[in-house]
Design a protein around this motif. Structure first.
Motif, PDB file in Angstrom:
ATOM      1  N   ALA A  24       0.824  -1.207   0.000  1.00 36.39           N
ATOM      2  CA  ALA A  24       0.000   0.000   0.000  1.00 36.39           C
ATOM      3  C   ALA A  24       0.861   1.261   0.000  1.00 36.39           C
ATOM      4  O   ALA A  24       0.459   2.293  -0.553  1.00 36.39           O
ATOM      5  N   ASP A  25       2.054   1.191   0.595  1.00 32.59           N
ATOM      6  CA  ASP A  25       2.963   2.339   0.579  1.00 32.59           C
ATOM      7  C   ASP A  25       3.419   2.637  -0.850  1.00 32.59           C
ATOM      8  O   ASP A  25       3.528   3.796  -1.261  1.00 32.59           O
ATOM      9  N   VAL A  26       3.708   1.577  -1.592  1.00 32.06           N
ATOM     10  CA  VAL A  26       4.120   1.747  -2.984  1.00 32.06           C
ATOM     11  C   VAL A  26       2.980   2.354  -3.795  1.00 32.06           C
ATOM     12  O   VAL A  26       3.192   3.237  -4.637  1.00 32.06           O
ATOM     13  N   MET A  27       1.755   1.901  -3.537  1.00 36.91           N
ATOM     14  CA  MET A  27       0.598   2.443  -4.254  1.00 36.91           C
ATOM     15  C   MET A  27       0.399   3.921  -3.960  1.00 36.91           C
ATOM     16  O   MET A  27       0.023   4.694  -4.846  1.00 36.91           O
ATOM     17  N   LEU A  28       0.654   4.331  -2.726  1.00 46.19           N
ATOM     18  CA  LEU A  28       0.558   5.751  -2.376  1.00 46.19           C
ATOM     19  C   LEU A  28       1.560   6.562  -3.202  1.00 46.19           C
ATOM     20  O   LEU A  28       1.233   7.624  -3.736  1.00 46.19           O
ATOM     21  N   ARG A  29       2.769   6.042  -3.325  1.00 50.36           N
ATOM     22  CA  ARG A  29       3.818   6.772  -4.024  1.00 50.36           C
ATOM     23  C   ARG A  29       3.627   6.783  -5.534  1.00 50.36           C
ATOM     24  O   ARG A  29       3.876   7.801  -6.198  1.00 50.36           O
ATOM     25  N   ASP A  30       3.197   5.631  -6.114  1.00 51.35           N
ATOM     26  CA  ASP A  30       3.196   5.548  -7.584  1.00 51.35           C
ATOM     27  C   ASP A  30       1.930   6.095  -8.239  1.00 51.35           C
ATOM     28  O   ASP A  30       1.801   6.082  -9.458  1.00 51.35           O
ATOM     29  N   GLY A  31       0.988   6.592  -7.434  1.00 49.51           N
ATOM     30  CA  GLY A  31      -0.200   7.207  -8.004  1.00 49.51           C
ATOM     31  C   GLY A  31      -1.405   6.294  -8.085  1.00 49.51           C
ATOM     32  O   GLY A  31      -2.486   6.728  -8.509  1.00 49.51           O
ATOM     33  N   SER A  32      -1.267   5.033  -7.664  1.00 48.94           N
ATOM     34  CA  SER A  32      -2.399   4.109  -7.718  1.00 48.94           C
ATOM     35  C   SER A  32      -3.558   4.567  -6.836  1.00 48.94           C
ATOM     36  O   SER A  32      -4.707   4.185  -7.073  1.00 48.94           O
ATOM     37  N   LEU A  33      -3.253   5.373  -5.813  1.00 49.55           N
ATOM     38  CA  LEU A  33      -4.288   5.857  -4.901  1.00 49.55           C
ATOM     39  C   LEU A  33      -4.628   7.324  -5.171  1.00 49.55           C
ATOM     40  O   LEU A  33      -5.154   8.013  -4.300  1.00 49.55           O
ATOM     41  N   ALA A  34      -4.344   7.797  -6.373  1.00 47.44           N
ATOM     42  CA  ALA A  34      -4.548   9.215  -6.685  1.00 47.44           C
ATOM     43  C   ALA A  34      -5.994   9.648  -6.475  1.00 47.44           C
ATOM     44  O   ALA A  34      -6.267  10.762  -5.995  1.00 47.44           O
ATOM     45  N   GLU A  35      -6.943   8.797  -6.834  1.00 44.43           N
ATOM     46  CA  GLU A  35      -8.348   9.160  -6.673  1.00 44.43           C
ATOM     47  C   GLU A  35      -8.693   9.355  -5.200  1.00 44.43           C
ATOM     48  O   GLU A  35      -9.430  10.274  -4.840  1.00 44.43           O
ATOM     49  N   TRP A  36      -8.153   8.484  -4.359  1.00 42.79           N
ATOM     50  CA  TRP A  36      -8.407   8.582  -2.919  1.00 42.79           C
ATOM     51  C   TRP A  36      -7.862   9.898  -2.357  1.00 42.79           C
ATOM     52  O   TRP A  36      -8.447  10.515  -1.477  1.00 42.79           O
ATOM     53  N   TYR A  37      -6.724  10.346  -2.891  1.00 41.61           N
ATOM     54  CA  TYR A  37      -6.042  11.526  -2.359  1.00 41.61           C
ATOM     55  C   TYR A  37      -6.307  12.788  -3.188  1.00 41.61           C
ATOM     56  O   TYR A  37      -5.612  13.786  -3.047  1.00 41.61           O
ATOM     57  N   ARG A  38      -7.329  12.775  -4.025  1.00 46.58           N
ATOM     58  CA  ARG A  38      -7.515  13.872  -4.975  1.00 46.58           C
ATOM     59  C   ARG A  38      -7.778  15.212  -4.303  1.00 46.58           C
ATOM     60  O   ARG A  38      -7.468  16.259  -4.873  1.00 46.58           O
ATOM     61  N   ASP A  39      -8.363  15.210  -3.109  1.00 48.81           N
ATOM     62  CA  ASP A  39      -8.673  16.477  -2.433  1.00 48.81           C
ATOM     63  C   ASP A  39      -7.648  16.852  -1.372  1.00 48.81           C
ATOM     64  O   ASP A  39      -7.859  17.806  -0.616  1.00 48.81           O
ATOM     65  N   ALA A  40      -6.556  16.129  -1.290  1.00 52.37           N
ATOM     66  CA  ALA A  40      -5.563  16.352  -0.236  1.00 52.37           C
ATOM     67  C   ALA A  40      -4.347  17.095  -0.780  1.00 52.37           C
ATOM     68  O   ALA A  40      -3.999  16.982  -1.950  1.00 52.37           O
TER      69      ALA A  40
END
Length: 295
Positions: A9-25
């Motif tokens: 999950a850390d790698v996903m945070l870094r590589d943009g896989s979670l971009a939708e989740w973090y779109r407002d942050a």
């Protein structure tokens, strides 16, 4: 902080896989969910949690889950602030890297099995069984009287049988058929850590269950129930967290550290995780805090 586990999950945070989740942050985002270290400060209204007294200097393990859902207080830090409910004492006899390697993975496995609610004697299929979450799932399930079939490489067969797997089938396109050769009517449930999704669904019996991780919007049909698993929702489940520590101490769960690197080599740690085929967690280590380093 003395150690921080590096999870996919850390790698996903870094590589943009979670971009939708973090779109407002707003950045920065700091990865890291598994942590181990010593208590440096305790809020004035906290004396104990789940009957466990907390004290300065106490060695603890914790999970970073709800302090900041946008990742600004992740585990790759010299200090983190956690709810008291998110920590427990480190398992007796473990090193800081070992303590930082198991909690999130074990809690994820526990969550998946709780969601399935299987009975002793039920047949459980675990994909990606030699990985960290998969391995703990096998150990939990076997200790609870489930019949476990593991999907993994042939090289991992001996390891998984030592964890309690009754059978190990080779991963690949034919995995579902191999499972059906062992369980002709299908398994009762799957913990799908390898995210095989529709490729493994044929191995599940009618009205069976699949526990899935990350994202899958598929519908396997045949009355099969899909359970999405998000470990962050249990980051303050101190009863479960403390129970995991006790099971680690008793040997139900085993330490699985694949490699340790200094915290300054976090980029290299991510590269190792991305390469895959790990049989444990990569852990970042921190030097003990000193008056000079804290100012």
């Amino acid at each position: 902080m003395r150690a921080a586990g590096v999870n996919p999950a850390d790698v996903m945070l870094r590589d943009g896989s979670l971009a939708e989740w973090y779109r407002d942050a707003e950045p920065p985002f700091v990865p890291g969910m598994d942590v181990a270290g010593t208590i440096d400060e305790i809020a004035g209204d906290v004396e104990s949690v789940s009957g466990q007294s907390l004290s300065l200097g106490m060695e603890v393990v914790g999970i970073v889950g709800i302090v900041d859902n946008h990742g600004r207080h992740g585990g790759y830090s010299e200090y983190v602030v956690l709810p008291a409910e998110s920590v427990t004492s480190t398992p007796a006899g473990t090193t800081f890297p070992q303590a930082a390697s198991f909690l999130m993975n074990a809690l994820t496995a526990r969550y998946a099995l709780d969601a399935l609610g299987l009975w002793p004697g039920a047949t459980l299929l675990v994909t990606g069984a030699a990985g960290a979450v998969g391995g703990y799932t096998v150990q939990f399930a076997a200790s609870e009287g489930l019949r476990v079939i593991a999907v993994a490489s042939e090289a991992d067969g001996e390891l998984l049988r030592s964890f309690g797997a009754e059978a190990v089938v080779p991963r690949g396109d034919g995995a579902a058929q191999h499972v059906l050769d062992l369980a002709p009517t299908g398994v009762d449930a799957v913990v799908d850590t390898a995210m095989l999704h529709e490729r493994i669904a044929p191995a599940v019996c009618d009205d069976g269950q699949i526990a899935v991780f990350r994202f899958w919007d598929g519908s396997p049909g045949r009355g099969i129930t899909v359970h999405p698993v998000n470990v962050r929702t249990r980051a303050t489940d101190n009863v479960a967290i403390t129970r995991l520590r006790e099971q680690f101490e008793s040997g139900v769960l085993t330490p699985r550290v694949a490699a340790t690197l200094p915290a300054g080599q976090a980029a290299q740690a991510h590269r190792i995780v991305e390469e895959g085929c790990l049989r444990g967690r990569v852990v970042l280590t921190f030097q003990p805090a000193t008056p000079e380093s804290t100012g």
